[in-house]
Design a protein around this motif. Sequence first.
Motif, PDB file in Angstrom:
ATOM      1  N   HIS A 152       0.829  -1.214   0.000  1.00 38.09           N
ATOM      2  CA  HIS A 152       0.000   0.000   0.000  1.00 38.09           C
ATOM      3  C   HIS A 152       0.854   1.250   0.000  1.00 38.09           C
ATOM      4  CE1 HIS A 152      -2.871   3.047   1.281  1.00 38.09           C
ATOM      5  NE2 HIS A 152      -2.052   3.319   2.277  1.00 38.09           N
ATOM      6  N   TRP A 153       1.884   1.287   0.834  1.00 36.58           N
ATOM      7  CA  TRP A 153       2.724   2.483   0.955  1.00 36.58           C
ATOM      8  C   TRP A 153       3.567   2.698  -0.297  1.00 36.58           C
ATOM      9  CZ3 TRP A 153       1.810   5.697   4.852  1.00 36.58           C
ATOM     10  CH2 TRP A 153       1.110   5.190   5.962  1.00 36.58           C
ATOM     11  N   ILE A 154       4.062   1.598  -0.864  1.00 32.51           N
ATOM     12  CA  ILE A 154       4.871   1.709  -2.079  1.00 32.51           C
ATOM     13  C   ILE A 154       4.019   2.249  -3.223  1.00 32.51           C
ATOM     14  CG2 ILE A 154       6.160   0.395  -3.800  1.00 32.51           C
ATOM     15  CD1 ILE A 154       6.913  -1.561  -1.510  1.00 32.51           C
ATOM     16  N   ARG A 155       2.841   1.672  -3.423  1.00 33.83           N
ATOM     17  CA  ARG A 155       1.954   2.134  -4.495  1.00 33.83           C
ATOM     18  C   ARG A 155       1.505   3.574  -4.261  1.00 33.83           C
ATOM     19  NH1 ARG A 155       0.409  -1.725  -7.985  1.00 33.83           N
ATOM     20  NH2 ARG A 155       0.619  -3.928  -7.364  1.00 33.83           N
ATOM     21  N   ALA A 156       1.230   3.939  -3.018  1.00 31.30           N
ATOM     22  CA  ALA A 156       0.763   5.298  -2.722  1.00 31.30           C
ATOM     23  C   ALA A 156       1.797   6.340  -3.116  1.00 31.30           C
ATOM     24  CB  ALA A 156       0.423   5.418  -1.238  1.00 31.30           C
ATOM     25  N   GLU A 157       3.068   6.087  -2.819  1.00 25.88           N
ATOM     26  CA  GLU A 157       4.116   7.040  -3.189  1.00 25.88           C
ATOM     27  C   GLU A 157       4.304   7.104  -4.701  1.00 25.88           C
ATOM     28  OE1 GLU A 157       5.827   9.172  -1.286  1.00 25.88           O
ATOM     29  OE2 GLU A 157       4.557   8.540   0.377  1.00 25.88           O
ATOM     30  N   ILE A 158       4.238   5.963  -5.361  1.00 24.82           N
ATOM     31  CA  ILE A 158       4.375   5.949  -6.819  1.00 24.82           C
ATOM     32  C   ILE A 158       3.197   6.660  -7.465  1.00 24.82           C
ATOM     33  CG2 ILE A 158       4.433   4.454  -8.854  1.00 24.82           C
ATOM     34  CD1 ILE A 158       6.002   2.430  -7.240  1.00 24.82           C
ATOM     35  N   HIS A 159       1.984   6.428  -6.958  1.00 26.51           N
ATOM     36  CA  HIS A 159       0.803   7.106  -7.494  1.00 26.51           C
ATOM     37  C   HIS A 159       0.938   8.619  -7.368  1.00 26.51           C
ATOM     38  CE1 HIS A 159      -2.191   3.483  -7.189  1.00 26.51           C
ATOM     39  NE2 HIS A 159      -1.162   3.257  -7.986  1.00 26.51           N
ATOM     40  N   GLU A 160       1.376   9.072  -6.205  1.00 29.50           N
ATOM     41  CA  GLU A 160       1.517  10.509  -5.993  1.00 29.50           C
ATOM     42  C   GLU A 160       2.559  11.098  -6.940  1.00 29.50           C
ATOM     43  OE1 GLU A 160       0.596  14.140  -4.591  1.00 29.50           O
ATOM     44  OE2 GLU A 160      -0.417  12.254  -4.107  1.00 29.50           O
ATOM     45  N   TYR A 161       3.643  10.383  -7.154  1.00 28.60           N
ATOM     46  CA  TYR A 161       4.690  10.854  -8.073  1.00 28.60           C
ATOM     47  C   TYR A 161       4.157  10.938  -9.503  1.00 28.60           C
ATOM     48  CZ  TYR A 161       8.729  10.600 -11.140  1.00 28.60           C
ATOM     49  OH  TYR A 161       9.621  10.835 -12.157  1.00 28.60           O
ATOM     50  N   ILE A 162       3.406   9.920  -9.923  1.00 30.26           N
ATOM     51  CA  ILE A 162       2.857   9.926 -11.288  1.00 30.26           C
ATOM     52  C   ILE A 162       1.896  11.090 -11.476  1.00 30.26           C
ATOM     53  CG2 ILE A 162       1.399   8.653 -12.910  1.00 30.26           C
ATOM     54  CD1 ILE A 162       2.589   6.083 -11.784  1.00 30.26           C
ATOM     55  N   LEU A 163       1.034  11.320 -10.500  1.00 27.16           N
ATOM     56  CA  LEU A 163       0.076  12.418 -10.615  1.00 27.16           C
ATOM     57  C   LEU A 163       0.777  13.775 -10.658  1.00 27.16           C
ATOM     58  CD1 LEU A 163      -2.698  11.197  -8.152  1.00 27.16           C
ATOM     59  CD2 LEU A 163      -2.857  11.362 -10.629  1.00 27.16           C
ATOM     60  N   ARG A 164       1.893  13.913  -9.970  1.00 20.85           N
ATOM     61  CA  ARG A 164       2.623  15.193  -9.966  1.00 20.85           C
ATOM     62  C   ARG A 164       3.388  15.415 -11.257  1.00 20.85           C
ATOM     63  NH1 ARG A 164       4.785  13.478  -5.041  1.00 20.85           N
ATOM     64  NH2 ARG A 164       6.809  13.406  -6.074  1.00 20.85           N
ATOM     65  N   ASN A 165       3.803  14.356 -11.924  1.00 19.07           N
ATOM     66  CA  ASN A 165       4.749  14.508 -13.031  1.00 19.07           C
ATOM     67  C   ASN A 165       4.225  14.040 -14.388  1.00 19.07           C
ATOM     68  OD1 ASN A 165       7.549  15.239 -11.634  1.00 19.07           O
ATOM     69  ND2 ASN A 165       6.528  13.727 -10.354  1.00 19.07           N
ATOM     70  N   TRP A 166       3.042  13.434 -14.438  1.00 19.46           N
ATOM     71  CA  TRP A 166       2.554  12.927 -15.717  1.00 19.46           C
ATOM     72  C   TRP A 166       2.263  14.056 -16.688  1.00 19.46           C
ATOM     73  CZ3 TRP A 166      -2.476  12.037 -18.206  1.00 19.46           C
ATOM     74  CH2 TRP A 166      -2.403  11.079 -19.214  1.00 19.46           C
ATOM     75  N   ARG A 167       1.745  15.150 -16.191  1.00 21.95           N
ATOM     76  CA  ARG A 167       1.486  16.338 -17.004  1.00 21.95           C
ATOM     77  C   ARG A 167       1.947  17.571 -16.255  1.00 21.95           C
ATOM     78  NH1 ARG A 167      -3.025  15.217 -20.376  1.00 21.95           N
ATOM     79  NH2 ARG A 167      -2.404  13.431 -21.655  1.00 21.95           N
ATOM     80  N   ILE A 168       2.156  18.662 -16.990  1.00 18.00           N
ATOM     81  CA  ILE A 168       2.509  19.919 -16.344  1.00 18.00           C
ATOM     82  C   ILE A 168       1.364  20.382 -15.450  1.00 18.00           C
ATOM     83  CG2 ILE A 168       3.070  22.351 -16.742  1.00 18.00           C
ATOM     84  CD1 ILE A 168       4.419  21.521 -19.324  1.00 18.00           C
ATOM     85  N   VAL A 169       0.149  20.271 -15.967  1.00 23.89           N
ATOM     86  CA  VAL A 169      -1.045  20.612 -15.198  1.00 23.89           C
ATOM     87  C   VAL A 169      -1.578  19.329 -14.573  1.00 23.89           C
ATOM     88  CG1 VAL A 169      -3.371  21.571 -15.275  1.00 23.89           C
ATOM     89  CG2 VAL A 169      -1.574  22.507 -16.752  1.00 23.89           C
ATOM     90  N   LYS A 170      -1.784  19.335 -13.259  1.00 25.74           N
ATOM     91  CA  LYS A 170      -2.246  18.140 -12.559  1.00 25.74           C
ATOM     92  C   LYS A 170      -3.624  17.751 -13.057  1.00 25.74           C
ATOM     93  CE  LYS A 170      -2.139  16.234  -7.899  1.00 25.74           C
ATOM     94  NZ  LYS A 170      -1.921  16.537  -6.466  1.00 25.74           N
ATOM     95  N   VAL A 171      -3.775  16.487 -13.460  1.00 28.13           N
ATOM     96  CA  VAL A 171      -5.019  16.049 -14.094  1.00 28.13           C
ATOM     97  C   VAL A 171      -6.008  15.468 -13.097  1.00 28.13           C
ATOM     98  CG1 VAL A 171      -3.920  15.612 -16.313  1.00 28.13           C
ATOM     99  CG2 VAL A 171      -4.026  13.781 -14.613  1.00 28.13           C
ATOM    100  N   ALA A 172      -5.553  15.071 -11.923  1.00 28.28           N
ATOM    101  CA  ALA A 172      -6.444  14.462 -10.933  1.00 28.28           C
ATOM    102  C   ALA A 172      -6.228  15.130  -9.587  1.00 28.28           C
ATOM    103  CB  ALA A 172      -6.190  12.961 -10.836  1.00 28.28           C
ATOM    104  N   THR A 173      -7.289  15.718  -9.060  1.00 31.92           N
ATOM    105  CA  THR A 173      -7.183  16.420  -7.781  1.00 31.92           C
ATOM    106  C   THR A 173      -8.081  15.815  -6.714  1.00 31.92           C
ATOM    107  OG1 THR A 173      -8.833  18.003  -8.586  1.00 31.92           O
ATOM    108  CG2 THR A 173      -6.513  18.599  -8.840  1.00 31.92           C
ATOM    109  N   THR A 174      -9.264  15.336  -7.079  1.00 31.19           N
ATOM    110  CA  THR A 174     -10.170  14.741  -6.101  1.00 31.19           C
ATOM    111  C   THR A 174      -9.925  13.241  -5.984  1.00 31.19           C
ATOM    112  OG1 THR A 174     -11.912  14.271  -7.723  1.00 31.19           O
ATOM    113  CG2 THR A 174     -11.889  16.477  -6.734  1.00 31.19           C
TER     114      THR A 174
END
Length: 327
Positions: A152-174
């Motif tokens: 859970h912790w490993i996936r959570a950190e990877i998910h947060e990194y992907i959301l921050r860096n996948w696009r210049i503008v964050k695509v998922a906020t909620t």
Amino acid sequence: MAGSPSGAPLAPVELSVSLPISMRMSAVAFFPGLVLGYFPRKLLGYWHMNKDLALLPTGNIDAYINAAYQIPVLTPEEERSLALRLRDHNDMAAAQRLVLSHLRFVIRIARGYLGYGLPLPDLIQEGSVGLMKAVRRFEPDVGVRLVSFAVHWIRAEIHEYILRNWRIVKVATTKAQRKLFFNLRSAKKRLGWFSREEVLGVAEELGVKPETVLEMEARLANQDLAFDGDDSDDDEGPAAPSTYLPDMRMEPATQLEREDTATDRRERLFAALEGLDDRSKIILQARWLAEKKQTLHELAQQFNVSAERIRQIEKNAMRKLRVQLEV
């Protein structure tokens, strides 16, 4: 000595677990004996550990992965013993072995996110942060293996990194958008936009509104576009937004409207001030309109009342002004 994928022996180098320089301070604070410092090398930070545990190369990702897989997996008894030493005695050597022996699982999980177009070393780095957080919170008496708890912790950190860096503008906020971001592509069975039936099916399956599914599908289909475009001379490329989006700030009608609004507000403000008694007017001017504003205590001395009384007068005057301005 561990060998490289090509079969050549790996030179013994300093043991490190790659972590991002912007790693979470909560994880760093938990391992003060392990973190000896950050050394910028290709924009990575390095967490230096005991050389007696293993040798992890840091110059090549393939060599790093190969060496990480050479570290033996802990038996349930060894894992419990190390976790108890860490929990009861704050044994940093036990924390080192717990982290190092689970790096292979971080690598395996990180590889599952290569489809998002981000570098594997960065995904492994973020997963390592999650692993350290899991080791910090692991409770050996619950009867669950560390790998099951750490996923859970490993996936959570990877998910947060992907959301921050996948696009210049964050695509998922909620929360609903984050859920859709990682499930929408796998839910799509064909190319093209979702049909109405598919939208309703995905919404029901993931527990979100159909409107959220449509909005997220549109966000994922879009691409980042520079406002001024690129520096190329390609006339066949897409036009930059700066060439066709109007600047409404300089439009005469907009400027006139803005000036009229400011004039009207200024006149109404001064008219409302004239309706106040002299003391309230002086206090408001001293507290809000003067270049050098006075404190409550300074005004209290001037009017020979308490600072609390000055605050009450100011509050009542502001309420009267608000009523006049909203008419």
